[in-house]
Design a protein around this motif. Structure first.
Motif, PDB file in Angstrom:
ATOM      1  N   VAL A 109     -12.248  28.275 -14.793  1.00 28.94           N
ATOM      2  CA  VAL A 109     -10.892  27.978 -15.268  1.00 28.94           C
ATOM      3  C   VAL A 109     -10.480  29.058 -16.269  1.00 28.94           C
ATOM      4  N   ASP A 110      -9.322  29.623 -16.069  1.00 23.73           N
ATOM      5  CA  ASP A 110      -8.848  30.690 -16.963  1.00 23.73           C
ATOM      6  C   ASP A 110      -8.269  30.121 -18.255  1.00 23.73           C
ATOM      7  N   SER A 111      -7.374  29.140 -18.149  1.00 24.21           N
ATOM      8  CA  SER A 111      -6.718  28.568 -19.326  1.00 24.21           C
ATOM      9  C   SER A 111      -6.561  27.062 -19.136  1.00 24.21           C
ATOM     10  N   LEU A 112      -6.523  26.324 -20.241  1.00 28.32           N
ATOM     11  CA  LEU A 112      -6.298  24.883 -20.149  1.00 28.32           C
ATOM     12  C   LEU A 112      -5.716  24.350 -21.450  1.00 28.32           C
ATOM     13  N   LEU A 113      -5.199  23.145 -21.342  1.00 32.65           N
ATOM     14  CA  LEU A 113      -4.716  22.403 -22.493  1.00 32.65           C
ATOM     15  C   LEU A 113      -5.667  21.239 -22.726  1.00 32.65           C
ATOM     16  N   TYR A 114      -6.269  21.197 -23.922  1.00 30.71           N
ATOM     17  CA  TYR A 114      -7.108  20.055 -24.292  1.00 30.71           C
ATOM     18  C   TYR A 114      -6.285  19.121 -25.166  1.00 30.71           C
ATOM     19  N   VAL A 115      -6.390  17.803 -24.924  1.00 28.22           N
ATOM     20  CA  VAL A 115      -5.740  16.820 -25.790  1.00 28.22           C
ATOM     21  C   VAL A 115      -6.694  15.661 -26.041  1.00 28.22           C
ATOM     22  N   ASP A 116      -6.528  15.005 -27.187  1.00 28.41           N
ATOM     23  CA  ASP A 116      -7.256  13.770 -27.460  1.00 28.41           C
ATOM     24  C   ASP A 116      -6.715  12.652 -26.577  1.00 28.41           C
ATOM     25  N   THR A 117      -7.471  11.580 -26.469  1.00 26.64           N
ATOM     26  CA  THR A 117      -7.044  10.465 -25.613  1.00 26.64           C
ATOM     27  C   THR A 117      -5.787   9.780 -26.145  1.00 26.64           C
ATOM     28  N   ASP A 118      -5.548   9.863 -27.462  1.00 32.64           N
ATOM     29  CA  ASP A 118      -4.409   9.156 -28.071  1.00 32.64           C
ATOM     30  C   ASP A 118      -3.143  10.010 -28.146  1.00 32.64           C
ATOM     31  N   VAL A 119      -2.953  10.845 -27.144  1.00 40.06           N
ATOM     32  CA  VAL A 119      -1.788  11.731 -27.058  1.00 40.06           C
ATOM     33  C   VAL A 119      -0.841  11.231 -25.972  1.00 40.06           C
ATOM     34  N   LEU A 120       0.463  11.371 -26.194  1.00 42.64           N
ATOM     35  CA  LEU A 120       1.478  11.045 -25.188  1.00 42.64           C
ATOM     36  C   LEU A 120       2.432  12.222 -25.047  1.00 42.64           C
ATOM     37  N   PHE A 121       2.724  12.576 -23.802  1.00 43.72           N
ATOM     38  CA  PHE A 121       3.660  13.670 -23.534  1.00 43.72           C
ATOM     39  C   PHE A 121       5.069  13.101 -23.396  1.00 43.72           C
ATOM     40  N   LEU A 122       6.005  13.658 -24.159  1.00 51.32           N
ATOM     41  CA  LEU A 122       7.400  13.226 -24.097  1.00 51.32           C
ATOM     42  C   LEU A 122       8.287  14.291 -23.457  1.00 51.32           C
ATOM     43  N   GLY A 170      -5.038  24.192 -42.944  1.00 47.92           N
ATOM     44  CA  GLY A 170      -5.914  23.914 -41.814  1.00 47.92           C
ATOM     45  C   GLY A 170      -5.124  23.627 -40.549  1.00 47.92           C
ATOM     46  N   VAL A 171      -5.823  23.424 -39.434  1.00 46.62           N
ATOM     47  CA  VAL A 171      -5.177  23.116 -38.155  1.00 46.62           C
ATOM     48  C   VAL A 171      -5.772  21.839 -37.578  1.00 46.62           C
ATOM     49  N   ASN A 172      -4.981  21.155 -36.766  1.00 43.82           N
ATOM     50  CA  ASN A 172      -5.403  19.922 -36.112  1.00 43.82           C
ATOM     51  C   ASN A 172      -5.736  20.222 -34.650  1.00 43.82           C
ATOM     52  N   SER A 173      -6.895  19.778 -34.205  1.00 47.99           N
ATOM     53  CA  SER A 173      -7.372  20.137 -32.863  1.00 47.99           C
ATOM     54  C   SER A 173      -7.076  19.075 -31.809  1.00 47.99           C
ATOM     55  N   GLY A 174      -6.234  18.084 -32.123  1.00 59.75           N
ATOM     56  CA  GLY A 174      -5.925  17.041 -31.140  1.00 59.75           C
ATOM     57  C   GLY A 174      -5.133  17.536 -29.953  1.00 59.75           C
ATOM     58  N   VAL A 175      -4.390  18.630 -30.123  1.00 55.59           N
ATOM     59  CA  VAL A 175      -3.687  19.305 -29.031  1.00 55.59           C
ATOM     60  C   VAL A 175      -4.046  20.779 -29.154  1.00 55.59           C
ATOM     61  N   MET A 176      -4.785  21.290 -28.183  1.00 55.90           N
ATOM     62  CA  MET A 176      -5.324  22.646 -28.293  1.00 55.90           C
ATOM     63  C   MET A 176      -5.159  23.392 -26.975  1.00 55.90           C
ATOM     64  N   LEU A 177      -4.398  24.456 -27.011  1.00 53.04           N
ATOM     65  CA  LEU A 177      -4.183  25.320 -25.845  1.00 53.04           C
ATOM     66  C   LEU A 177      -5.214  26.438 -25.901  1.00 53.04           C
ATOM     67  N   MET A 178      -5.909  26.682 -24.797  1.00 53.22           N
ATOM     68  CA  MET A 178      -7.044  27.612 -24.825  1.00 53.22           C
ATOM     69  C   MET A 178      -6.998  28.583 -23.646  1.00 53.22           C
ATOM     70  N   ASN A 179      -7.165  29.867 -23.951  1.00 52.79           N
ATOM     71  CA  ASN A 179      -7.412  30.865 -22.915  1.00 52.79           C
ATOM     72  C   ASN A 179      -8.925  31.020 -22.827  1.00 52.79           C
ATOM     73  N   LEU A 180      -9.542  30.320 -21.881  1.00 48.54           N
ATOM     74  CA  LEU A 180     -10.995  30.258 -21.801  1.00 48.54           C
ATOM     75  C   LEU A 180     -11.614  31.606 -21.459  1.00 48.54           C
ATOM     76  N   THR A 181     -10.917  32.397 -20.676  1.00 45.36           N
ATOM     77  CA  THR A 181     -11.443  33.719 -20.311  1.00 45.36           C
ATOM     78  C   THR A 181     -11.594  34.582 -21.549  1.00 45.36           C
ATOM     79  N   ARG A 182     -10.584  34.587 -22.402  1.00 43.59           N
ATOM     80  CA  ARG A 182     -10.678  35.373 -23.629  1.00 43.59           C
ATOM     81  C   ARG A 182     -11.763  34.832 -24.561  1.00 43.59           C
TER      82      ARG A 182
END
Length: 422
Positions: A185-198, A244-256
């Motif tokens: 996987v090149d890139s992904l969005l990680y979220v905690d279970t208690d997240v809702l997309f609006l 600091g930063v909150n990691s509950g919503v984290m966008l990641m370029n896994l290749t990098r």
């Protein structure tokens, strides 16, 4: 008299000979070509061209403004130069213990509004796997065709697995190992279970294109106001920026991430992501409170050029309104991603957050969004005005209303396009 008769006879003979000559000449000459058309005529009537006979039926005219739907047969795949793994947006989540329902509601919110195909990467305890498979198969086909999913066991590639599993919340440290496990996987969005997309995931996925050459992950600040921030007041370890930063919503370029050597406080030379994780934990384990999030803050403290910080509306938590509204981005644009940490979906401390969770949970997949989601949400919000979060309903409703209008408009365009095909 005799002379004039001779002259007349001679002229008559000469005229007869001339007439015969003209008649003979016109018969032998080729026909004259038609006169060339004028320039104006050439512009008005283009010369006819001979076209190959491809079809006897004339081409059909498409009405302006109508979008046609693909006429592929069911099951027929669209040819593309990109592999399927690049065409979908990858969404990862880790679920352990009693987080089955929360995770399913989060995935449901992602499906309701997103445009592109989704690939779910669900990391779960073995006992939850059959439950996930059962529930996902119960969803209507109009939605199941929009995603694919894989369920993975909880695994840690370095260090003590039981120690990692108990770090902060059950299994939360699994997110640290995503670059190691999801090698394709090149890139992904990680979220905690208690997240809702609006709003559509497509919109936060687009932030990947805004990364500069050194950035490889994106998160939102932990707080907007340093003087009330947790890290700025209590942290006993390094952390990113001023809050600091909150990691509950984290966008990641896994290749990098996989290809980067990270600066650290342990050795002068850089370490890869996998090499760094366990030594970093061993060094700071007696100083961290929020587990894997604290480790991420330490990593990006030493590598600030690697982090892209997106605004608070992409990770909107109770802290942004329970003491008074302090997320300017949400006030202007509305909440994009709701993060109901502190267990607010399951108690009555923040009824605004709980109302959003319950309405999305109870929404029948194929019902009308306005009638079965938006209007019930407005009604529930009337019972939350006694809280500070409940006094700013427009912050929670603005983006979801805009998103539902776009979904409705897209369905109307596709419907009209399908009708005009016949």
């Amino acid at each position: 008299m005799r002379l004039s008769c001779k002259v007349a006879a001679a002229l008559l003979c000469l005229g007869s000979l001339l007439l015969l000559y003209l008649l003979a000449g016109s018969a032998a000459a080729p026909p004259r070509p038609p006169p060339a058309p004028s320039a104006l005529a050439r512009l008005a009537v283009p010369p006819a061209r001979r076209q190959p006979r491809l079809s006897r039926s004339p081409p059909r005219r498409i009405p302006a403004g109508v979008r046609l739907v693909s006429a592929r047969k069911p099951g027929e795949q669209k040819h593309s130069k990109e592999p399927s793994s690049l065409q979908c947006m990858h969404l990862a989540v880790v679920a352990c213990g009693d987080r089955l329902e929360e995770t399913l509601i989060m995935l449901k919110s992602a499906l309701l509004f997103s445009n592109r195909r989704l690939c779910f990467h669900i990391f779960a305890e073995d006992s939850l796997k059959p439950e996930f498979e059962k529930k996902l198969k119960e969803w209507p086909s109009s939605y199941t065709k929009k995603f694919e999913y894989n369920i993975y066991p909880i695994t840690f590639s370095v260090g003590n697995a039981q120690e990692w599993k108990k770090l902060f919340k059950p299994c939360a440290a699994q997110r640290l190992f995503l670059p190691v496990i999801l090698k394709d996987v090149d890139s992904l969005l990680y979220v905690d279970t208690d997240v809702l997309f609006l709003r559509p995931i497509d919109d936060i996925w687009h932030i990947l294109t805004e990364f500069n050459s050194t950035q490889l992950a994106a998160m939102a600040p932990e707080h907007e106001i340093p003087k009330i921030g947790w890290y700025s007041r209590f942290a006993r370890h390094p952390y990113y920026g001023t809050t600091g930063v909150n990691s509950g919503v984290m966008l990641m370029n896994l290749t990098r991430i996989r290809n980067t050597q990270f600066k650290n406080s342990m050795i002068p030379s850089g370490l890869t992501w996998e090499e760094m994780l366990y030594p970093l934990y061993q060094k700071y384990k007696n100083y961290i409170t929020w587990g894997d999030q604290d480790l991420l803050n330490i990593i990006f403290y030493f590598n600030p050029e690697c982090l892209y910080v997106f605004p608070c509306q992409w990770n909107y938590r109770p802290d942004h309104c329970m003491y008074g509204s302090n997320c300017k981005g949400a006030e202007e644009e509305g909440v994009s991603i709701l993060h109901g940490n502190r267990g607010v979906y399951h108690d009555d401390k923040q009824p605004t957050f709980k109302a959003l969770y319950e309405v999305i949970r109870d929404f029948p997949f194929e019902d009308n969004l306005f009638q079965s989601l938006y209007y019930p949400l407005q009604s529930k919000f009337l019972d939350t005005v006694h809280t500070l979060c409940g006094r700013i309903p427009q912050v929670f409703l603005k983006q979801i209303e805009k998103t539902m209008k776009k979904v409705y408009e897209n369905r109307v365009i596709v419907y009209l396009g399908a009708n005009h095909r016949y």
